[in-house]
Motif scaffolding. Structure first.
Motif, PDB file in Angstrom:
ATOM      1  N   PRO A 225       0.782  -1.240   0.000  1.00  0.00           N
ATOM      2  CA  PRO A 225       0.000   0.000   0.000  1.00  0.00           C
ATOM      3  C   PRO A 225       0.814   1.292   0.000  1.00  0.00           C
ATOM      4  CG  PRO A 225       0.019  -0.980   2.188  1.00  0.00           C
ATOM      5  CD  PRO A 225       0.861  -1.865   1.320  1.00  0.00           C
ATOM      6  N   ARG A 226       2.075   1.219  -0.377  1.00  0.00           N
ATOM      7  CA  ARG A 226       2.942   2.398  -0.284  1.00  0.00           C
ATOM      8  C   ARG A 226       3.620   2.693  -1.616  1.00  0.00           C
ATOM      9  NH1 ARG A 226       1.855   5.432   4.160  1.00  0.00           N
ATOM     10  NH2 ARG A 226       1.401   4.088   5.922  1.00  0.00           N
ATOM     11  N   LYS A 227       4.134   3.908  -1.733  1.00  0.00           N
ATOM     12  CA  LYS A 227       4.886   4.248  -2.933  1.00  0.00           C
ATOM     13  C   LYS A 227       6.313   3.709  -2.804  1.00  0.00           C
ATOM     14  CE  LYS A 227       5.593   8.965  -1.254  1.00  0.00           C
ATOM     15  NZ  LYS A 227       5.271  10.374  -1.484  1.00  0.00           N
ATOM     16  N   ILE A 228       6.973   3.599  -3.930  1.00  0.00           N
ATOM     17  CA  ILE A 228       8.340   3.075  -3.948  1.00  0.00           C
ATOM     18  C   ILE A 228       9.255   4.142  -4.529  1.00  0.00           C
ATOM     19  CG2 ILE A 228       9.844   1.379  -5.102  1.00  0.00           C
ATOM     20  CD1 ILE A 228       7.665  -0.679  -4.809  1.00  0.00           C
ATOM     21  N   ASP A 229      10.449   4.265  -3.927  1.00  0.00           N
ATOM     22  CA  ASP A 229      11.450   5.211  -4.408  1.00  0.00           C
ATOM     23  C   ASP A 229      12.250   4.523  -5.528  1.00  0.00           C
ATOM     24  OD1 ASP A 229      13.704   6.767  -4.818  1.00  0.00           O
ATOM     25  OD2 ASP A 229      13.835   7.388  -2.717  1.00  0.00           O
ATOM     26  N   PHE A 230      11.856   4.816  -6.762  1.00  0.00           N
ATOM     27  CA  PHE A 230      12.472   4.126  -7.899  1.00  0.00           C
ATOM     28  C   PHE A 230      13.878   4.657  -8.196  1.00  0.00           C
ATOM     29  CE2 PHE A 230       7.872   3.593  -8.581  1.00  0.00           C
ATOM     30  CZ  PHE A 230       7.837   2.207  -8.470  1.00  0.00           C
ATOM     31  N   ALA A 231      14.160   5.888  -7.792  1.00  0.00           N
ATOM     32  CA  ALA A 231      15.517   6.407  -7.963  1.00  0.00           C
ATOM     33  C   ALA A 231      16.477   5.556  -7.134  1.00  0.00           C
ATOM     34  CB  ALA A 231      15.583   7.873  -7.545  1.00  0.00           C
ATOM     35  N   LYS A 232      16.018   5.220  -5.926  1.00  0.00           N
ATOM     36  CA  LYS A 232      16.846   4.389  -5.050  1.00  0.00           C
ATOM     37  C   LYS A 232      16.986   2.969  -5.616  1.00  0.00           C
ATOM     38  CE  LYS A 232      16.974   6.026  -0.677  1.00  0.00           C
ATOM     39  NZ  LYS A 232      16.221   6.405   0.529  1.00  0.00           N
ATOM     40  N   MET A 233      15.877   2.445  -6.148  1.00  0.00           N
ATOM     41  CA  MET A 233      15.942   1.099  -6.733  1.00  0.00           C
ATOM     42  C   MET A 233      16.926   1.082  -7.910  1.00  0.00           C
ATOM     43  SD  MET A 233      14.153  -0.876  -4.872  1.00  0.00           S
ATOM     44  CE  MET A 233      13.259  -2.309  -5.360  1.00  0.00           C
ATOM     45  N   ARG A 234      16.942   2.150  -8.703  1.00  0.00           N
ATOM     46  CA  ARG A 234      17.858   2.211  -9.843  1.00  0.00           C
ATOM     47  C   ARG A 234      19.310   2.268  -9.363  1.00  0.00           C
ATOM     48  NH1 ARG A 234      18.129   3.293 -15.474  1.00  0.00           N
ATOM     49  NH2 ARG A 234      20.351   3.189 -15.911  1.00  0.00           N
ATOM     50  N   GLU A 235      19.506   3.028  -8.290  1.00  0.00           N
ATOM     51  CA  GLU A 235      20.852   3.137  -7.730  1.00  0.00           C
ATOM     52  C   GLU A 235      21.346   1.735  -7.310  1.00  0.00           C
ATOM     53  OE1 GLU A 235      21.026   6.329  -4.631  1.00  0.00           O
ATOM     54  OE2 GLU A 235      21.889   4.675  -3.473  1.00  0.00           O
ATOM     55  N   ALA A 237      20.221  -1.156  -8.507  1.00  0.00           N
ATOM     56  CA  ALA A 237      20.409  -1.951  -9.729  1.00  0.00           C
ATOM     57  C   ALA A 237      21.765  -1.620 -10.353  1.00  0.00           C
ATOM     58  CB  ALA A 237      19.278  -1.677 -10.719  1.00  0.00           C
ATOM     59  N   ASP A 238      22.083  -0.344 -10.445  1.00  0.00           N
ATOM     60  CA  ASP A 238      23.354   0.075 -11.051  1.00  0.00           C
ATOM     61  C   ASP A 238      24.545  -0.449 -10.254  1.00  0.00           C
ATOM     62  OD1 ASP A 238      22.094   1.342 -13.116  1.00  0.00           O
ATOM     63  OD2 ASP A 238      22.290   3.371 -12.294  1.00  0.00           O
ATOM     64  N   GLU A 239      24.381  -0.434  -8.948  1.00  0.00           N
ATOM     65  CA  GLU A 239      25.478  -0.874  -8.092  1.00  0.00           C
ATOM     66  C   GLU A 239      25.853  -2.338  -8.356  1.00  0.00           C
ATOM     67  OE1 GLU A 239      24.822   0.282  -3.967  1.00  0.00           O
ATOM     68  OE2 GLU A 239      26.146  -1.386  -3.384  1.00  0.00           O
ATOM     69  N   VAL A 240      24.859  -3.157  -8.686  1.00  0.00           N
ATOM     70  CA  VAL A 240      25.146  -4.585  -8.900  1.00  0.00           C
ATOM     71  C   VAL A 240      25.072  -4.960 -10.387  1.00  0.00           C
ATOM     72  CG1 VAL A 240      24.331  -5.184  -6.586  1.00  0.00           C
ATOM     73  CG2 VAL A 240      22.732  -5.307  -8.508  1.00  0.00           C
ATOM     74  N   GLY A 241      24.966  -3.969 -11.252  1.00  0.00           N
ATOM     75  CA  GLY A 241      24.939  -4.231 -12.692  1.00  0.00           C
ATOM     76  C   GLY A 241      23.662  -4.894 -13.170  1.00  0.00           C
ATOM     77  N   ALA A 242      22.557  -4.688 -12.450  1.00  0.00           N
ATOM     78  CA  ALA A 242      21.285  -5.310 -12.849  1.00  0.00           C
ATOM     79  C   ALA A 242      20.464  -4.369 -13.719  1.00  0.00           C
ATOM     80  CB  ALA A 242      20.482  -5.678 -11.601  1.00  0.00           C
ATOM     81  N   VAL A 243      19.535  -4.964 -14.446  1.00  0.00           N
ATOM     82  CA  VAL A 243      18.541  -4.187 -15.184  1.00  0.00           C
ATOM     83  C   VAL A 243      17.393  -3.914 -14.218  1.00  0.00           C
ATOM     84  CG1 VAL A 243      16.854  -4.279 -17.065  1.00  0.00           C
ATOM     85  CG2 VAL A 243      19.147  -5.245 -17.390  1.00  0.00           C
TER      86      VAL A 243
END
Ligand SMILES: *Cc1c(COP(=O)(O)O)cnc(C)c1O
Length: 484
Positions: A225-235, A237-243
């Motif tokens: 039921p909450r919003k997600i911080d996608f900027a953080k999720m991207r950070e 993903a980038d840190e571990v080389g994921a898409v």
């Protein structure tokens, strides 16, 4: 508040009356079922978080000869002759989607959300895995690979890892879970939510991602039921080389309506964003994939790689729905969906209900009904008996499992389309708590409490039914649309 669906009642009435006459002349039972469905929808206090009501323009667009055309391929590159009008509607839908969501590329052929995810998974695999294999084999596209190269590729694909939100925390089964092909294509691991707060803990996601090294980090949910911080999720993903793949199937309407902006808007942060078009976005039943340019070519190969021939009539309806979603009135609608969810959450909480995470930032709330001594199954059934349509849903670390569950999920998109306001959602909260308070489990035949059987105190279901009807009458569905 008045209903927020844009349409002209007299025009829509004439269109549907004529259409039902045409249908009824061939198979009257089908015309009858269509009429009954409208009556049922009108009479239902629909709180299912994944459902909505599309406008007559969206619905009517689907009942046309655009359905009769085969159009495999992409805009301007079809495997069939005479696709100029399908090209037109597909381009319109893609253009509206790109403008609405600020996406560099949109693929509007997927027939559903699950299909959109399959397209995305295959595109990510193709883009990230095939390229080196293709290079080695001197091929330009997967279709040019030899059988031996495919063998190598299959071995490589078998080892891929996906990290998504766990099912009981609100994730979706297409995010790498067993009942879906994604659970067979990928080695899956999941992240849950904090046991105390019920919230996503980004540091836990980061730690899990570092350890697991996924090819794909998936964000998105059906029951969180909450919003997600996608900027953080991207950070992360980038840190571990994921898409980073975001599945916004549930909350696309809140993105379109600018409730989720900046770090909470998935589209600029994700490599690939998938969605349904029929939930909060209020379009026809279908799916879409939005992506960054590097994935566009692979995404566009969705049909025939994993999809059947494109549905021209549905792509046209997506174009109409997306045009509606670009109107300022849709932003008002989306804001109301979110503010109504807050009113519902507050109304439930102040009457003693326990909500997972204690509230909501989006279009849904999740009640932990164990506080009422009920399973989700009992609560769902008792509410339905009282004229309130919800669905049971697991809560984090649910002791009752995925079948009986301990939660009930409630969403505001559909009733907000009818025009329900915050005061009316507060009344809905009151009705829900009244029913749950008046419901008790009955004994199982083997002794102990049953997880399915229950009784509602005398008169409560009838009284609630009457109160629900009053709310529905005050907010008619498709007001002025008359079939007879
Ligand atoms: C609803 C949903 C889907 C599936 O959509 P269908 O159109 O039913 O295939 C996929 N992902 C999420 C997160 C969903 O909520």
């Amino acid at each position: 508040m008045s209903q927020s669906l844009p349409f002209d009642a007299a025009q829509a009435s004439a269109a549907y009356r004529n259409a039902l006459d045409v249908i009824g002349a061939v198979e009257p039972n089908v015309a009858g079922a269509i009429r009954s469905e409208l009556a049922d929808q009108r009479a239902s206090l629909k709180l299912i978080a994944s459902e909505n009501y599309a406008s007559p323009a969206v619905l009517l667009t689907m009942g046309t000869w655009l359905s009769d055309k085969y159009a495999e391929g992409t805009i301007g590159h079809r495997f069939y002759a005479g696709c100029q009008n399908i090209d037109t509607v597909e381009q319109l839908a893609a253009d509206h989607a790109m403008a609405l969501f600020g996406a560099p590329h949109a693929y509007v052929q997927p027939h559903s959300g699950i299909d959109a995810n399959l397209v995305a998974f295959w595109a990510i695999l193709a883009q990230r895995i095939e390229s080196p294999a293709l290079e080695k084999a001197g091929a330009k596209h997967v279709n040019d690979l030899s059988e031996a190269d495919w063998e190598t590729l299959r071995k490589a694909l078998g080892n891929q890892r996906a990290l998504g939100m766990s099912l009981d925390a609100g994730g979706h089964l297409t995010h790498g879970f067993r009942p879906n092909i994604s659970g067979k294509m990928f080695h899956q691991s999941s992240y849950g939510t904090d046991p105390q707060t019920g919230l996503l803990d980004y540091e836990v996601v980061r730690a899990r991602a570092r350890e697991f090294k996924p090819l794909i980090l998936i964000a998105g949910y059906s029951a969180y039921p909450r919003k997600i911080d996608f900027a953080k999720m991207r950070e992360i993903a980038d840190e571990v080389g994921a898409v980073l793949m975001v599945d916004m199937a549930h909350f696309a309407g809140l993105v379109a309506g600018k409730v989720f902006t900046g770090d909470f808007d998935p589209v600029p942060h994700a490599h690939v964003t998938t969605t349904t078009t029929h939930k909060s976005l209020r379009g026809p039943r279908g799916g879409m994939v939005l992506c960054q340019p590097e994935f566009a070519d692979s995404v566009d190969r969705g049909c025939p790689m994993v999809l059947g021939g494109p549905l021209g009539h549905v792509m046209a309806a997506k174009a109409v729905a997306l045009a509606e979603a670009r109107l300022p009135s849709f932003q008002t609608y989306a804001q109301n969906v979110a503010s109504n969810a807050v009113a519902l959450a507050e109304g439930l909480t102040k009457r003693g209900a326990h909500l997972v995470t204690g509230g909501t930032d989006n279009h849904l709330v999740l009640i932990d009904v164990s506080a009422f001594g009920l399973t989700g199954r009992q609560a769902e059934s008792a509410l339905l008996d009282s004229g309130i349509v919800t669905n049971r849903n697991a809560i984090p670390r649910d002791p009752n499992g995925a079948w009986y569950t301990s939660g009930v999920r409630i969403g505001t998109p559909a009733l907000t389309s009818r025009g329900f306001d915050a005061a009316e959602f507060d009344r809905v909260a009151e009705l829900i708590v009244d029913v749950l308070t008046a419901t008790s489990p009955t004994a199982a035949p083997s002794g102990g409490a049953s997880k399915a059987k229950y009784v509602i105190a005398d008169g409560v279901a009838d009284k609630t039914h009457a109160a629900a009807s009053e709310l529905l009458d005050a907010n008619p569905l498709y007001p002025g649309l008359e079939l007879a």
